[in-house]
Design a protein around this motif. Structure first.
Motif, PDB file in Angstrom:
ATOM      1  N   ARG A 448      36.020  50.840  26.817  1.00  0.00           N
ATOM      2  CA  ARG A 448      36.715  50.704  28.108  1.00  0.00           C
ATOM      3  C   ARG A 448      35.729  50.501  29.262  1.00  0.00           C
ATOM      4  NH1 ARG A 448      40.018  50.109  25.399  1.00  0.00           N
ATOM      5  NH2 ARG A 448      41.853  51.266  24.770  1.00  0.00           N
ATOM      6  N   VAL A 449      34.478  50.820  28.998  1.00  0.00           N
ATOM      7  CA  VAL A 449      33.528  50.921  30.109  1.00  0.00           C
ATOM      8  C   VAL A 449      33.271  49.608  30.835  1.00  0.00           C
ATOM      9  CG1 VAL A 449      32.359  52.968  29.225  1.00  0.00           C
ATOM     10  CG2 VAL A 449      31.621  50.722  28.453  1.00  0.00           C
ATOM     11  N   GLN A 450      33.498  48.487  30.126  1.00  0.00           N
ATOM     12  CA  GLN A 450      33.226  47.193  30.766  1.00  0.00           C
ATOM     13  C   GLN A 450      34.107  46.979  31.991  1.00  0.00           C
ATOM     14  OE1 GLN A 450      33.926  47.718  27.590  1.00  0.00           O
ATOM     15  NE2 GLN A 450      32.858  46.350  26.203  1.00  0.00           N
ATOM     16  N   GLU A 451      35.284  47.587  31.958  1.00  0.00           N
ATOM     17  CA  GLU A 451      36.203  47.421  33.101  1.00  0.00           C
ATOM     18  C   GLU A 451      35.654  48.098  34.349  1.00  0.00           C
ATOM     19  OE1 GLU A 451      40.101  48.801  32.007  1.00  0.00           O
ATOM     20  OE2 GLU A 451      39.734  48.103  29.949  1.00  0.00           O
ATOM     21  N   TYR A 452      34.623  48.914  34.179  1.00  0.00           N
ATOM     22  CA  TYR A 452      34.052  49.615  35.321  1.00  0.00           C
ATOM     23  C   TYR A 452      32.654  49.097  35.643  1.00  0.00           C
ATOM     24  CZ  TYR A 452      38.129  52.423  34.785  1.00  0.00           C
ATOM     25  OH  TYR A 452      39.434  52.812  34.717  1.00  0.00           O
ATOM     26  N   GLY A 453      32.491  47.833  35.421  1.00  0.00           N
ATOM     27  CA  GLY A 453      31.272  47.171  35.866  1.00  0.00           C
ATOM     28  C   GLY A 453      30.072  47.381  34.959  1.00  0.00           C
TER      29      GLY A 453
END
Ligand code: SAM
Length: 1009
Positions: A448-453
């Motif tokens: 999910r972390v990609q959604e947070y830059g």
């Protein structure tokens, strides 16, 4: 070629194996899995027992030898008399029933001495497995040797029988066991256990991280077995050096020494980034428990941070407000600690308090707007901050972090301190250079972390963590140089031959130790990144792979790498060397990077393997987390393994739509690839042994009601059959507690199935559907009886019965229906289930009339009340009477209603000898009553009194369990299952405690020495 059935194709002591698997889950100290994380590892107990049982012959292969042994023969004759007695009773019943309305089946062929001998011998092999699976026996040489001896005995038999085979030299060398191969080796459980059993072991996997783990498990330890360490400290200490260095203990000592050396070096280079914290008088204000610490400097265990974003409220536009999912630091009873934000001067600061917070709910919630899963509120203004806003802020690079608390090492346990500007400034001063620059996958399973830059792996770490991890990675290289020099000084050959080229001199030792040191860095990375949660109950940092995913985390713990608690280098190095102390394998091991769909390693090897399952785990994407660090420290040691920037992904057998464009394409890719991989195994595996394949159920599947014929399962079976295999067994294995599953009312499916496969003969005939059914009807009932005699738990029976059923189906090249269309695997499974049900129902015929009535009644009404009229009509059909059932003590009748008596209503003073109308029904329920109220010994007393009738009671308990499970009567099912599972122990106690009469002696004789 003369082929024997192997034990795993006939019977397995599943209960003992499952129990050991569950227990093993809780073990860490000395467990090889602590060397390096791998997702969804198989328990060693399962791996060990499966490989053993696929290598030893089923006793039916050598019954002539057993028959020739007078002692065994005598024992079997006693047992046979008891069995014969039961069989005679069944014959009498069947005869009586002839011409009546009762459906009593033929009792089948009479039990024979050979059957009994083989059963007895199976029990002996079971006992070897029961010892073998125990964690305590993992390094017990006597137990392991007993297992190896059995493997050798079967092997010699195969060699003798096939001495004239044209390929005898290649396939049947009586002086050399065949080697083992697992082409989906992962964390290495299977290759390790094969090696422990004395086989030369080969592991391959597509993933370089897995390949390296297998090197650490099976390749490196035997290479340096029995060799003393090379480090100067141990060599200088005469007493210590003179000790015996068993197995890989010398290697362990070196890993420990050079791990400490790395720690000391790191302290010199980056120690200033990890200062102690001084407890000031200011900090102790309002915290009397801190008084003794004032003026003292404490070692920091971890810094606790909250991510921040700019307040959405224009009035506080410049304030970076915290995203705190909780303010609780410790929730341990009596040791509570929490963060209290203080709003002042247009901003805020955090203070740490101890005791229970006044606003317990608020402290638990942090700045979240609701319970877990909700987004956040601005601390300054209460303005909601939806996830969308957080994503935008993070992507724009405006997400920061604020120190919330410091956890330090107190005199007795953890001390929680308020943050200080100095501590924050030191962390911010770290300037990483040269950190790995590999991209994160743009999309991946569970990420999910990609959604947070976060677009690069390095983004998962704080600057200080990057500085430290790059320093430590570089130190692995330096340690390697140092080890090489020390090894030469210790007298090892100064050759330049590295480990990868089969060296075993100074260079190779240095390479080997470096692998374990690099694993320690991976462990530090796992607890040293910004996705690491602080566990307020255990008061420690929790590594980021609690699941097979990388979800976003808002507040995180940053452990001190240079302390000694969880997350430190000390802890990490411990887990790298500790398992080596227990590794004593000496057989050769080799680990290589190969695609299972094209590999050639299997050639004439014994195979047990645990392939990936659909889209359960994205191994390649996840393992880049480790790859980027391993590559940095070990590329010079294994240049081929670390040739690419990231883990190779294209050939990975995983059905992920992200990678393959669509769900359909992903599934096709997976199934085609898996069929190819299976085909290689069918073609190449050693023909004298079955191949065992683990099939893991998806989490969601294990809860569904379709039982043994859900989609994933039959598709997988079809792929295995399509690849050229015939199936000869399907064993359910569980690592979850069954009682819990049943208690939850779920259909307690196994968490994985072991498929036992043999290469299908090219000349396999076709069959009609009718022929298939006839064969099923003939072969399934005796197979079922076999399984039951092996004391399989009722919950496992239906799944295990698929094995013999599938053996019939896959014996044919095709089964054709009336329109000459092939009968599919799915349809075959349905027919097997149906025949299984019929066979179980037929067993009813062995029971007395009262029991048959009770069974039918119970199926309909359980222990509930029902209509007298119906009971009376049924009693006529079953050749009994309601009054008779009441007199027999199993039924209560009042006015127009009747009901069966539950175990707890039965009289405690019951004596079977004094019962003039003894039924199997009564026996089972009295046994349950005794078991539940007085434990196994009370039940054993009853078993002594019941004699051979206890065996019939056990059969009935099976039947009742299956019935309850089908009817979803969870609590009743539990009682019957409990009885069956306790049966071996009950019989053992009965044997020891009771003074069996002559006929009872027969029942107990089977297990008598
Ligand atoms: C279920 S895991 C094995 C786990 C292992 N039995 C254990 O106990 O740790 C499956 C493995 O298959 C590997 N794999 C996936 N595709 C592959 C391929 N095409 N060739 C070889 N290995 C592959 C994955 O990297 C993963 O390690």
């Amino acid at each position: 070629m003369k082929l024997y059935k192997k034990l795993i194709e006939v019977a397995l002591p599943l209960e003992a194996i499952n129990k050991a698997c569950v227990r093993e889950k809780a073990i860490r100290h000395g467990h090889p899995s602590t060397l390096h994380l791998w997702w969804a590892r198989r328990p060693l107990a399962a791996a060990r027992s499966v490989i053993f049982a696929q290598m030893v012959d089923d006793p039916s292969a050598y019954v002539d030898v057993l028959r020739a042994d007078p002692k065994l023969r005598k024992k079997a004759e006693v047992a046979l008399r008891a069995r014969k007695k039961l069989w005679d009773e069944a014959c009498v019943l069947a005869k009586k029933a002839k011409g009546s309305a009762l459906a009593v089946p033929e009792p089948g062929p009479a039990p024979t001495l050979d059957d009994t001998l083989a059963d007895q011998e199976r029990q002996r092999l079971f006992r070897i497995i029961e010892d073998l699976v125990l964690w305590e026996n993992t390094t017990n040489e006597a137990v392991l040797q007993a297992a190896r001896d059995e493997i050798w005995a079967s092997w010699r038999r195969a060699c003798a029988e096939n001495a004239d085979h044209p390929r005898a030299k290649e396939l049947f060398d009586r002086k050399r066991l065949p080697a083992f191969h697992d082409p989906f080796a992962g964390g290495g459980a299977l290759p390790l256990e094969a090696q422990r059993l004395g086989l030369e072991s080969y592991a391959s996997d597509l993933n370089p991280v897995a390949v390296l783990i297998n090197k650490a498990m099976i390749e490196i330890p035997p290479k340096f077995a029995e060799k003393p360490p090379v480090n100067p400290r141990t060599r200088a200490d005469r007493n210590m050096f003179a000790r015996e260095w068993k197995g890989a203990q010398g290697l362990a000592d070196d890993v420990r020494y050079y791990g400490q050396w790395m720690r000391d070096e790191a302290q010199k280079r980056i120690g200033k980034l990890y200062p102690k914290v001084e407890v000031t008088a200011e900090m102790a204000k309002g915290r009397p428990e801190l008084k003794p610490y004032v003026g003292r400097s404490l070692t920091v265990i971890a810094w606790l941070w909250a991510r921040t974003v700019k307040s959405p409220n224009p009035a506080f536009a410049q304030v970076d407000v915290p995203l705190a999912s909780t303010f609780m630091l410790s929730t341990k009873a009596g040791k509570e600690a929490y963060v209290e934000p203080v709003i002042e001067g247009g901003g805020y600061r955090f203070t740490v308090k101890v005791g229970k917070p006044k606003d317990a709910e608020g402290a638990k919630r942090g700045t979240k707007s609701g319970s877990s899963g909700s987004s956040f509120l601005c601390l300054m203004s209460g303005t909601p901050m939806p996830f969308e806003q957080l994503r935008t802020e993070a992507k724009a690079g405006r997400m920061g972090a604020r120190l919330m608390a410091i956890v330090a090492e107190g005199i007795r346990g953890r001390v929680y301190l308020s943050p200080t500007p100095e501590m924050e400034a030191i962390a911010m001063s770290a300037k990483p250079k040269d950190a790995p620059d590999t991209d994160l996958p743009s999309k991946a399973l569970g990420f999910r972390v990609q959604e947070y830059g976060m677009t690069k792996w390095r983004d998962l770490f704080t600057p200080r963590q990057l500085v430290a991890l790059t320093t430590f990675s570089d130190l692995v290289g330096e340690a390697r140089e140092q080890i090489r020099r020390d090894a030469i000084a210790a007298g090892l050959p100064d050759d330049a031959k590295p480990l990868r080229d089969g060296g075993n001199g100074a260079t190779a030792v240095a390479d080997g130790v470096a692998v374990y040191l690099a694993f320690a860095i991976d462990r530090m990375a796992m607890t040293g990144n910004s996705l690491v949660r602080w566990n307020g109950v255990g008061e420690k940092a929790q590594h980021c792979f609690g699941r097979q995913a990388l979800p976003m985390l808002w507040d995180y713990a940053e452990p001190n790498f240079l302390a000694t608690a969880t997350g430190s280098i000390d802890a990490a190095v411990f887990y790298s060397y500790d398992p080596l102390n227990w590794m004593q394998q000496t057989a050769l091991g080799l680990s290589a990077q190969e695609d299972a769909a094209t590999q050639q390693i299997t050639n004439t090897k014994v195979v047990s393997t645990d392939p990936p399952y659909y889209d359960n785990i994205g191994y390649a994407d996840l393992s880049d987390f480790f790859y980027v660090w391993l590559r940095r420290s070990l590329k010079p040691v294994f240049p081929d393994l670390f040739a690419t920037l990231a883990v190779p992904k294209a050939e990975e057998l995983v059905a992920t739509p992200y990678r393959h464009g669509s769900k359909e394409k992903a599934e096709t890719f997976f199934l085609d690839g898996m069929t190819l991989a299976m085909h290689r195994l069918a073609e190449q595996a050693h023909p004298a042994f079955p191949v065992t394949i683990y099939y893991a159920f998806k989490q969601s599947e294990s809860g569904n009601d379709e039982g043994t014929t859900n989609t994933g399962w039959d598709t997988f079976l079809a792929a295995v059959i399509e690849a050229g295999f015939a199936i000869s067994g399907t064993w359910p294995m569980r690592t979850e507690m069954r009682s819990r599953q049943i208690a939850m009312g779920t259909n307690a499916l196994a968490s994985s199935i072991i498929l036992v496969c043999r290469r299908r003969s090219v000349s396999a005939p076709t069959a009609t559907r009718r022929e298939f059914l006839t064969a099923l009807k003939a072969e399934l009932p005796p197979a079922l009886a076999h399984l039951q005699r092996g004391n399989i738990a009722p919950v496992d029976l239906a799944q295990a019965a698929i094995g013999p059923g599938m053996a019939v189906y896959t014996r044919y090249s095709k089964v054709l229906d009336a329109e000459a269309k092939p009968v599919s695997v799915r349809e075959a499974l349905a027919l097997i289930n149906q025949t299984f049900d019929e066979a179980l129902a037929a067993q009813e015929g062995d029971f007395d009339a009262d029991t048959r009535w009770a069974l039918t009644w119970f199926e309909q009404s359980g222990f509930d009340e029902g209509d007298y009229g119906i009971a009376e009509t049924l009693s006529k059909a079953k050749n009994t009477s309601v009054q008779g059932l009441v007199d027999a003590g199993i039924l209560r009748s009042s006015r127009s209603k009747v009901r069966l008596l539950a175990p707890k209503e039965l009289p405690t003073a019951w004596d079977p000898a004094a019962d003039s109308r003894l039924s199997a029904w009564e026996s089972v329920h009295h046994l349950i009553r005794a078991l539940e109220s007085g434990g196994e010994s009370a039940a054993a007393d009853l078993v002594v009194k019941l004699g051979v009738k206890a065996e019939v009671a056990r059969e009935l308990a099976y039947r009742l369990y299956t019935l309850c499970e089908r009817k979803k009567r969870a609590s009743d099912a539990l009682a019957y299952n409990g009885l069956v599972q306790s049966f071996p122990e009950i019989v053992r106690l009965a044997r020891e405690g009771g003074k069996p009469k002559a006929e009872q002696g027969a029942l107990f004789a089977e297990t008598e020495e």
